[in-house]
Scaffold this motif. Structure first.
Motif, PDB file in Angstrom:
ATOM      1  N   UNK A 113      -8.931  45.135  14.481  1.00  4.50           N
ATOM      2  CA  UNK A 113      -9.849  44.741  13.427  1.00  4.50           C
ATOM      3  C   UNK A 113     -10.823  45.868  13.103  1.00  4.50           C
ATOM      4  N   UNK A 114     -11.224  45.952  11.833  1.00  2.72           N
ATOM      5  CA  UNK A 114     -12.140  46.996  11.389  1.00  2.72           C
ATOM      6  C   UNK A 114     -13.475  46.933  12.139  1.00  2.72           C
ATOM      7  N   UNK A 115     -13.994  45.739  12.351  1.00  3.57           N
ATOM      8  CA  UNK A 115     -15.275  45.605  13.057  1.00  3.57           C
ATOM      9  C   UNK A 115     -15.147  46.026  14.517  1.00  3.57           C
ATOM     10  N   UNK A 116     -13.996  45.799  15.109  1.00  5.00           N
ATOM     11  CA  UNK A 116     -13.774  46.215  16.500  1.00  5.00           C
ATOM     12  C   UNK A 116     -13.768  47.734  16.606  1.00  5.00           C
ATOM     13  N   UNK A 117     -13.182  48.408  15.620  1.00  2.00           N
ATOM     14  CA  UNK A 117     -13.168  49.875  15.610  1.00  2.00           C
ATOM     15  C   UNK A 117     -14.591  50.398  15.461  1.00  2.00           C
ATOM     16  N   UNK A 118     -15.367  49.786  14.559  1.00  2.33           N
ATOM     17  CA  UNK A 118     -16.764  50.194  14.390  1.00  2.33           C
ATOM     18  C   UNK A 118     -17.555  50.007  15.678  1.00  2.33           C
ATOM     19  N   UNK A 170     -19.475  59.389  29.009  1.00  4.32           N
ATOM     20  CA  UNK A 170     -18.094  59.828  28.779  1.00  4.32           C
ATOM     21  C   UNK A 170     -18.070  60.885  27.684  1.00  4.32           C
ATOM     22  N   UNK A 171     -18.865  60.686  26.648  1.00  4.16           N
ATOM     23  CA  UNK A 171     -18.959  61.673  25.567  1.00  4.16           C
ATOM     24  C   UNK A 171     -19.508  62.998  26.092  1.00  4.16           C
ATOM     25  N   UNK A 172     -20.491  62.950  26.981  1.00  2.00           N
ATOM     26  CA  UNK A 172     -21.038  64.161  27.595  1.00  2.00           C
ATOM     27  C   UNK A 172     -19.945  64.925  28.342  1.00  2.00           C
ATOM     28  N   UNK A 199     -16.391  49.933  18.702  1.00  2.09           N
ATOM     29  CA  UNK A 199     -15.924  50.887  19.710  1.00  2.09           C
ATOM     30  C   UNK A 199     -16.507  52.271  19.448  1.00  2.09           C
ATOM     31  N   UNK A 200     -16.541  52.680  18.191  1.00  2.32           N
ATOM     32  CA  UNK A 200     -17.118  53.982  17.859  1.00  2.32           C
ATOM     33  C   UNK A 200     -18.614  54.025  18.142  1.00  2.32           C
ATOM     34  N   UNK A 201     -19.298  52.925  17.899  1.00  3.12           N
ATOM     35  CA  UNK A 201     -20.734  52.918  18.202  1.00  3.12           C
ATOM     36  C   UNK A 201     -20.984  52.865  19.703  1.00  3.12           C
ATOM     37  N   UNK A 202     -20.034  52.325  20.466  1.00  4.57           N
ATOM     38  CA  UNK A 202     -20.224  52.237  21.918  1.00  4.57           C
ATOM     39  C   UNK A 202     -20.198  53.610  22.580  1.00  4.57           C
ATOM     40  N   UNK A 203     -19.488  54.565  21.984  1.00  5.09           N
ATOM     41  CA  UNK A 203     -19.410  55.895  22.607  1.00  5.09           C
ATOM     42  C   UNK A 203     -20.764  56.587  22.578  1.00  5.09           C
ATOM     43  N   UNK A 204     -21.595  56.264  21.608  1.00  9.31           N
ATOM     44  CA  UNK A 204     -22.921  56.889  21.549  1.00  9.31           C
ATOM     45  C   UNK A 204     -23.988  56.047  22.236  1.00  9.31           C
ATOM     46  N   UNK A 241     -11.338  51.936  27.630  1.00 11.92           N
ATOM     47  CA  UNK A 241     -10.571  52.520  26.521  1.00 11.92           C
ATOM     48  C   UNK A 241     -10.957  53.975  26.284  1.00 11.92           C
ATOM     49  N   UNK A 242     -12.255  54.278  26.258  1.00 12.85           N
ATOM     50  CA  UNK A 242     -12.684  55.658  26.030  1.00 12.85           C
ATOM     51  C   UNK A 242     -12.235  56.578  27.155  1.00 12.85           C
ATOM     52  N   UNK A 243     -12.273  56.100  28.385  1.00  8.78           N
ATOM     53  CA  UNK A 243     -11.797  56.915  29.498  1.00  8.78           C
ATOM     54  C   UNK A 243     -10.332  57.274  29.340  1.00  8.78           C
ATOM     55  N   UNK A 244      -9.534  56.311  28.936  1.00  7.72           N
ATOM     56  CA  UNK A 244      -8.103  56.551  28.743  1.00  7.72           C
ATOM     57  C   UNK A 244      -7.869  57.455  27.528  1.00  7.72           C
ATOM     58  N   UNK A 245      -8.567  57.192  26.428  1.00  8.38           N
ATOM     59  CA  UNK A 245      -8.382  57.984  25.208  1.00  8.38           C
ATOM     60  C   UNK A 245      -8.680  59.458  25.459  1.00  8.38           C
TER      61      UNK A 245
END
Length: 157
Positions: free
Chosen positions: A2-7, A20-22, A9-14, A114-118
């Protein structure tokens, strides 16, 4: 997805998964440094290596360390995702009966994984494209320095 799920997820990285981003930015820096070091060794193939043996050895040594760090950090990403999952699940307050808290924390737990795997997969794929180049430059550095060290050793320098 879903589009909202992608949004989300992208906001969760920050927000939730910024650690993980660091680490991802650190791996990008290491990959750039590895490429620069390997390129430095390539430049000395056509030059007078005898004048630059020490520099070639130091560059190769640094490249070995950077290469080892890259491999280590790539393997750590899934563990960072699991750490985020565990910390999000531990922060759940099931005693209050508030299901909205459960939903938010459960989503945060899943996005960490998910971010760890990606990041692990992306960096592993990118690293597989440059690992042969890095290893070839390390082999060349050994050949260059050994061929210059033998006459120096024989002459007693």
């Amino acid at each position: 997805m879903e589009h909202s799920a992608v949004k989300k997820m992208l906001s969760s990285i920050t927000s939730n998964d910024s650690y993980i981003l660091f680490f991802a930015l650190f791996v990008v820096l290491l990959l750039i440094l590895a490429f620069i070091c390997a390129h430095e060794i390539t430049k000395y193939k056509s030059s007078d290596v005898a004048k630059n043996v020490v520099h070639v050895k130091r560059t190769a040594s640094g490249l070995r360390v950077i290469n080892s760090l890259i491999v280590t950090f790539i393997s750590i990403f899934p563990l960072l995702g699991m750490f985020g999952t565990v910390s999000a699940l531990l922060s759940l307050d099931l005693s209050s009966g508030d299901m909205s808290n459960l939903k938010v924390n459960f989503f945060a737990a899943l996005t960490s994984t998910a971010w760890g795997i990606v990041f692990s997969v992306v960096f592993k794929l990118f690293y597989s494209l440059i690992v042969d180049y890095i290893e070839a430059q390390l082999e060349d550095a050994v050949k260059l320095t050994v061929s210059e060290d033998i006459p120096a050793i024989l002459s007693g320098r």
